[in-house]
Design a protein around this motif. Structure first.
Motif, mmCIF file in Angstrom:
data_model
loop_
_atom_site.group_PDB
_atom_site.id
_atom_site.type_symbol
_atom_site.label_atom_id
_atom_site.label_comp_id
_atom_site.label_asym_id
_atom_site.label_seq_id
_atom_site.Cartn_x
_atom_site.Cartn_y
_atom_site.Cartn_z
ATOM 1 N N THR A 227 34.659 47.399 33.224
ATOM 2 C CA THR A 227 36.103 47.179 33.129
ATOM 3 C C THR A 227 36.696 48.120 32.080
ATOM 4 O O THR A 227 36.210 48.180 30.956
ATOM 5 N N ASP A 256 36.733 49.106 37.064
ATOM 6 C CA ASP A 256 37.977 48.380 37.262
ATOM 7 C C ASP A 256 38.941 48.831 36.167
ATOM 8 O O ASP A 256 38.962 48.278 35.065
ATOM 9 N N ASN A 285 45.993 50.686 38.576
ATOM 10 C CA ASN A 285 47.211 49.949 38.931
ATOM 11 C C ASN A 285 48.417 50.522 38.195
ATOM 12 O O ASN A 285 48.795 50.020 37.151
HETATM 13 C C1 LIG Z 1 45.491 42.782 37.138
HETATM 14 C C2 LIG Z 1 44.061 43.071 37.227
HETATM 15 C C3 LIG Z 1 43.403 43.109 38.467
HETATM 16 C C4 LIG Z 1 44.072 42.672 39.734
HETATM 17 O O1 LIG Z 1 45.176 43.421 40.086
HETATM 18 P P1 LIG Z 1 46.343 42.795 41.000
HETATM 19 O O2 LIG Z 1 47.206 43.969 41.271
HETATM 20 O O3 LIG Z 1 47.006 41.720 40.190
HETATM 21 O O4 LIG Z 1 45.721 42.236 42.239
HETATM 22 C C5 LIG Z 1 42.089 43.495 38.489
HETATM 23 N N1 LIG Z 1 41.443 43.825 37.355
HETATM 24 C C6 LIG Z 1 42.034 43.787 36.141
HETATM 25 C C7 LIG Z 1 41.249 44.183 34.935
HETATM 26 C C8 LIG Z 1 43.356 43.383 36.032
HETATM 27 O O5 LIG Z 1 43.943 43.299 34.827
#
Ligand SMILES: *Cc1c(COP(=O)(O)O)cnc(C)c1O
Length: 456
Positions: A227, A256, A285
């Motif tokens: 992560t 992640d 994201n």
């Molecule tokens: C927010 C988050 C996710 C999931 O993302 P979503 O767009 O809310 O589905 C996955 N991993 C981590 C570390 C996050 O903070």
């Protein structure tokens, strides 16, 4: 009244509807600072359609009611979650995207936009160092990006029908991995949680111990998830060491980076993610810090063929495409998709490399500033090198921390500061995410005073 825009001449009614809605939205932004981050109460407009369609004026009035009951991410005190205010270019990106109503399922339904998505994914994956064969796909959220990465890793390891196959991630990893276990038909103990160290990072030593144990039980492994930015404290796992481990053991490395991945875009912050370029796949994201409107997530892969080799089914009802490309619908789990990369593309263009860097660095400075103001003779602060921190009183029991968190969140809200209240290792914390560019140092000074006064 025709509810569809005229294809033959300028639709004045649509134009005035768009103008008025835009004015109302701008007014909503303008008054956000005078309101709190969340409304005390709200009224909901009529939900079901009437017998006859209502007028544009009624639509606008109903929209206004919804807007007044909405969360206001641009309020300077909106610090609870990873939901920053939207970039203005991203707002128009979303509007145009809705107007075009193209479909990323198939090239013929989105000629320019499919191409844009490919090019943008390549740009992103190259920026993060994934190399010349890399690319990716836009996905509706990080949960789905993580799921797709795990499905890919498992299938490519030849373990697609083995419910006992195992993957590893730290105990602080995101809950989306638990959903993946369910969706993938894996056994509960397929997700092996690796203990973290005192900084919230996955322990390589524990990882190697657990892998040995798993192997001795005759189970097969398909992935390690590192992560980059944990949800409560923003810790970054030692990606470089995990990458070496995965390389030696021949296991897929998924990073992640839903929170931290975008920090790889700037040379001034990318060193925080050392080893990222060795990943097989990365979730990023841009919705979480860059202000790209929701949803905006990408699954990036070092080898673009991996996506199609797992998810391609053929699309017998769409025209074949030239070149060695696949339709968008063959690169992941989703079928029909909106052109989410449009608002990402235009948002990044609006910021420019300097603007991106400034957003990232300023978020980190706000976190360090707030951290420096919290009285550490009263509070334990957990944070990492990103823009998140969480605070709990020193030496409180679990239930005392619960009471404190409820009481303090409430009193902070009356001062228009919204923090969240995660539970972490049996204690309740108040968590602040400092990604809101409207938050000033003087706001943080006030916030720190309020927190410091919350216990005697
Ligand atoms: C927010 C988050 C996710 C999931 O993302 P979503 O767009 O809310 O589905 C996955 N991993 C981590 C570390 C996050 O903070």
């Amino acid at each position: 009244m025709n509810p569809f825009a005229s294809p033959d001449n300028l639709d004045k009614e649509l134009r005035s509807l768009l103008c008025e809605a835009s004015i109302n939205l701008c007014d909503w932004f303008a008054e956000s600072g005078n309101q709190g981050p969340i409304p005390d109460s709200f009224e909901l407009p009529n939900v079901a359609p009437e017998k006859e369609g209502v007028t544009n004026n009624i639509l606008l009035r109903d929209l206004q009611l919804l807007m007044e009951g909405a969360y206001r991410p641009s309020h300077p005190g909106a610090l609870a979650h990873l939901d920053p205010p939207p970039l203005s270019a991203s707002i128009i990106g979303d509007l145009i995207c809705a107007g075009l109503n193209n479909n990323l399922l198939a090239e013929e339904l989105s000629p320019s936009l499919s191409s844009l998505e490919r090019k943008l994914s390549e740009w992103f994956s190259n920026k993060l160092g994934l190399g010349p064969l890399s690319s990716g796909v836009a996905v509706s959220g990080g949960t789905l990006s993580n799921l797709m990465a795990l499905v890919m890793a498992r299938n490519l390891a030849g373990l697609g029908s083995d419910p006992s196959a195992v993957f590893f991630a730290s105990e602080d990893a995101h809950v989306s991995l638990l959903k993946a276990v369910e969706v993938m038909g894996l056994k509960k103990d397929s997700f092996q949680k690796i203990p973290t160290d005192e900084k919230g990072k996955l322990s390589i030593y524990e990882l190697s111990l657990i892998l040995k144990k798993i192997k001795s039980e005759g189970k097969k492994c398909f992935a390690v998830v590192a992560t980059a930015g944990t949800t409560v404290r923003g810790a970054i796992d030692p990606i470089n060491e995990v990458a070496k481990f995965c390389n030696k053991e021949n296991i897929w490395l998924h990073v992640d980076g839903a929170i931290g991945g975008v920090f790889g875009l700037s040379p001034n912050t990318s060193e925080l993610l050392e080893g990222l370029s060795c990943a097989n796949s990365i979730t990023v994201n841009p919705q979480k810090i860059l202000g790209i409107t929701k949803t905006s997530s990408l699954l990036l892969v070092a080898n673009k063929d991996d996506l199609s080799s797992v998810f391609s089914t053929g699309l017998p009802y769409a025209e074949p495409i030239s070149g060695n490309h696949f339709h968008g619908g063959e690169l992941g789990i989703q079928g029909t998709r909106s052109a989410e990369s449009l608002k990402l593309w235009i948002g990044l263009r609006q910021l420019g490399e300097k603007g991106i860097e400034k957003l990232l660095l300023n978020s980190i400075s706000r976190r360090s500033y707030l951290e420096s103001l919290i009285d550490n003779s009263k509070f334990k602060i957990i944070s990492g090198s990103l823009h998140l921190l969480a605070i709990t009183p020193l030496n409180y029991s679990s239930s005392e921390s619960f009471e404190w968190s409820i009481k303090t969140r409430k009193s902070l809200l009356t001062n228009n500061f919204m923090l969240s209240r995660p539970i972490y290792k049996d204690r309740y914390y108040l968590k602040a995410v400092l990604g809101n560019p409207n938050t000033k140092f003087e706001d943080l000074k006030l916030l720190a005073d309020l927190i410091n006064q919350s216990i005697l």
